[in-house]
Design a protein around this motif. Structure first.
Motif, short mmCIF file in Angstrom:
data_model
loop_
_atom_site.label_atom_id
_atom_site.label_comp_id
_atom_site.label_asym_id
_atom_site.label_seq_id
_atom_site.Cartn_x
_atom_site.Cartn_y
_atom_site.Cartn_z
N THR A 167 0.86 -1.19 -0.28
CA THR A 167 0.03 -0.16 -0.13
C THR A 167 1.01 1.29 0.11
O THR A 167 0.57 2.16 -0.56
CB THR A 167 -1.15 0.00 1.33
N ILE A 168 1.93 1.22 0.91
CA ILE A 168 2.63 2.43 0.92
C ILE A 168 3.54 2.58 -0.63
O ILE A 168 3.60 3.80 -0.90
CB ILE A 168 3.97 2.40 1.97
N LEU A 169 4.09 1.48 -1.33
CA LEU A 169 4.50 1.74 -2.46
C LEU A 169 3.60 2.19 -3.36
O LEU A 169 3.90 3.17 -4.30
CB LEU A 169 5.17 0.53 -2.87
N GLU A 170 2.44 1.71 -3.34
CA GLU A 170 1.14 2.20 -4.47
C GLU A 170 1.03 3.64 -4.28
O GLU A 170 1.02 4.49 -5.19
CB GLU A 170 0.34 1.39 -4.10
N LYS A 217 7.87 -8.61 -7.16
CA LYS A 217 6.28 -9.08 -7.32
C LYS A 217 5.37 -7.97 -6.96
O LYS A 217 4.50 -8.00 -7.53
CB LYS A 217 6.24 -10.36 -6.79
N ILE A 218 5.59 -7.48 -5.65
CA ILE A 218 4.73 -6.46 -5.26
C ILE A 218 4.63 -5.48 -6.14
O ILE A 218 3.58 -5.01 -6.49
CB ILE A 218 5.26 -6.01 -3.68
N TRP A 219 5.84 -4.92 -6.60
CA TRP A 219 5.68 -3.74 -7.51
C TRP A 219 4.98 -4.09 -8.79
O TRP A 219 4.15 -3.06 -9.35
CB TRP A 219 7.22 -3.36 -7.89
N ALA A 220 5.04 -5.14 -9.34
CA ALA A 220 4.52 -5.75 -10.58
C ALA A 220 2.89 -5.70 -10.51
O ALA A 220 2.33 -5.42 -11.41
CB ALA A 220 5.09 -6.85 -11.10
N SER A 221 2.50 -5.92 -9.10
CA SER A 221 0.97 -6.04 -8.86
C SER A 221 0.26 -4.83 -8.47
O SER A 221 -0.75 -4.60 -8.60
CB SER A 221 1.00 -6.89 -7.83
N ILE A 222 1.27 -3.62 -8.26
CA ILE A 222 0.34 -2.45 -7.79
C ILE A 222 -0.01 -1.74 -9.17
O ILE A 222 0.53 -1.69 -10.08
CB ILE A 222 1.20 -1.67 -6.83
N ALA A 223 -1.01 -0.90 -8.62
CA ALA A 223 -1.79 -0.17 -9.97
C ALA A 223 -0.64 0.91 -9.99
O ALA A 223 -0.25 1.63 -9.26
CB ALA A 223 -2.96 0.56 -9.32
N LYS A 224 -0.43 1.28 -11.15
CA LYS A 224 0.62 2.55 -11.87
C LYS A 224 0.00 3.44 -12.43
O LYS A 224 -0.89 3.14 -13.38
CB LYS A 224 1.99 1.76 -12.47
N PRO A 225 0.34 4.68 -12.32
CA PRO A 225 -0.01 5.91 -13.28
C PRO A 225 0.04 5.69 -14.71
O PRO A 225 1.34 4.79 -15.00
CB PRO A 225 0.47 7.10 -12.47
N PRO A 226 -0.61 6.16 -15.40
CA PRO A 226 0.10 6.27 -16.86
C PRO A 226 1.37 6.61 -17.21
O PRO A 226 1.80 7.74 -16.61
CB PRO A 226 -1.03 7.32 -17.61
N GLY A 227 2.29 5.91 -17.95
CA GLY A 227 3.42 6.33 -18.25
C GLY A 227 4.53 5.41 -17.22
O GLY A 227 5.75 5.35 -17.51
N GLU A 278 3.84 2.04 -16.33
CA GLU A 278 3.50 0.64 -16.23
C GLU A 278 4.76 -0.26 -16.23
O GLU A 278 4.75 -1.34 -15.60
CB GLU A 278 2.75 0.43 -17.33
N GLU A 279 5.73 0.18 -17.10
CA GLU A 279 6.86 -0.52 -17.24
C GLU A 279 7.94 -0.33 -16.23
O GLU A 279 9.21 -0.91 -16.60
CB GLU A 279 7.60 -0.65 -18.80
N SER A 280 7.90 0.64 -15.30
CA SER A 280 8.80 0.89 -14.13
C SER A 280 9.34 -0.06 -13.37
O SER A 280 8.29 -0.99 -13.01
CB SER A 280 8.46 2.10 -13.40
N SER A 281 10.32 -0.06 -12.63
CA SER A 281 10.75 -1.19 -11.81
C SER A 281 11.01 -0.21 -10.35
O SER A 281 10.95 0.64 -10.21
CB SER A 281 12.19 -1.59 -12.28
N ILE A 282 10.67 -1.23 -9.36
CA ILE A 282 10.98 -0.74 -7.92
C ILE A 282 12.24 0.00 -7.77
O ILE A 282 12.42 1.08 -7.10
CB ILE A 282 10.77 -1.69 -6.84
#
Length: 137
Positions: free
Chosen positions: A45-48, A104-114, A116-120
């Motif tokens: 939740t914090i990362l998101e 895995k957590i980073w891949a599962s969180i909702a990301k803002p447009p632009g 989506e392909e970012s890494s933690i």
């Protein structure tokens, strides 16, 4: 705090992350790999929320996403692993497992447009430190 202590915990952790350069996550070595015991749900939740609030948004013109803005700085996430015994739980293995879980957590969180392909690793520097068991030192 009352009955909504989980929400308070998340908000206070996000506030701490917003005003600090380093966030320490204190875990028992035995909790590595256990999603709820290691509070990885709260960390998710914090990362998101951190990504939504502090990513800087995206540069756009006329509503189209042109380019993502890199964060101004990276926050260090320092995982302190208590009761770490090198013989049975090598630090290399523990940090590898945590890195995998965080990815895995980073891949599962909702990301803002632009983003989506970012890494933690685009937003956080990860560090791991083991503290030996006080009796078995």
């Amino acid at each position: 705090r009352g009955g909504d202590s989980r929400a308070w915990e998340r908000k206070s952790a996000l506030f701490a992350l917003a005003v600090s350069d380093v966030m320490m996550v204190n875990l028992w070595t035995a909790e590595v790999g256990r999603f709820n015991a290691a509070n990885l749900a709260t960390l998710k939740t914090i990362l998101e929320l951190d990504l939504k609030l502090f990513a800087g948004g995206v540069k756009s013109g006329g509503g189209a996403v042109k380019q993502k803005i890199k964060p101004l700085y990276k926050t260090k996430l320092l995982f302190v692993l208590r009761d770490q015994i090198e013989r049975s739980d090598p630090m290399d293995h523990l940090s590898e497992r945590l890195n995998g879980e965080l990815s895995k957590i980073w891949a599962s969180i909702a990301k803002p447009p632009g983003y989506e392909e970012s890494s933690i690793h685009d937003f956080f520097d990860l560090a791991f430190f083991g503290i030996p068991h006080k009796v078995l030192m």
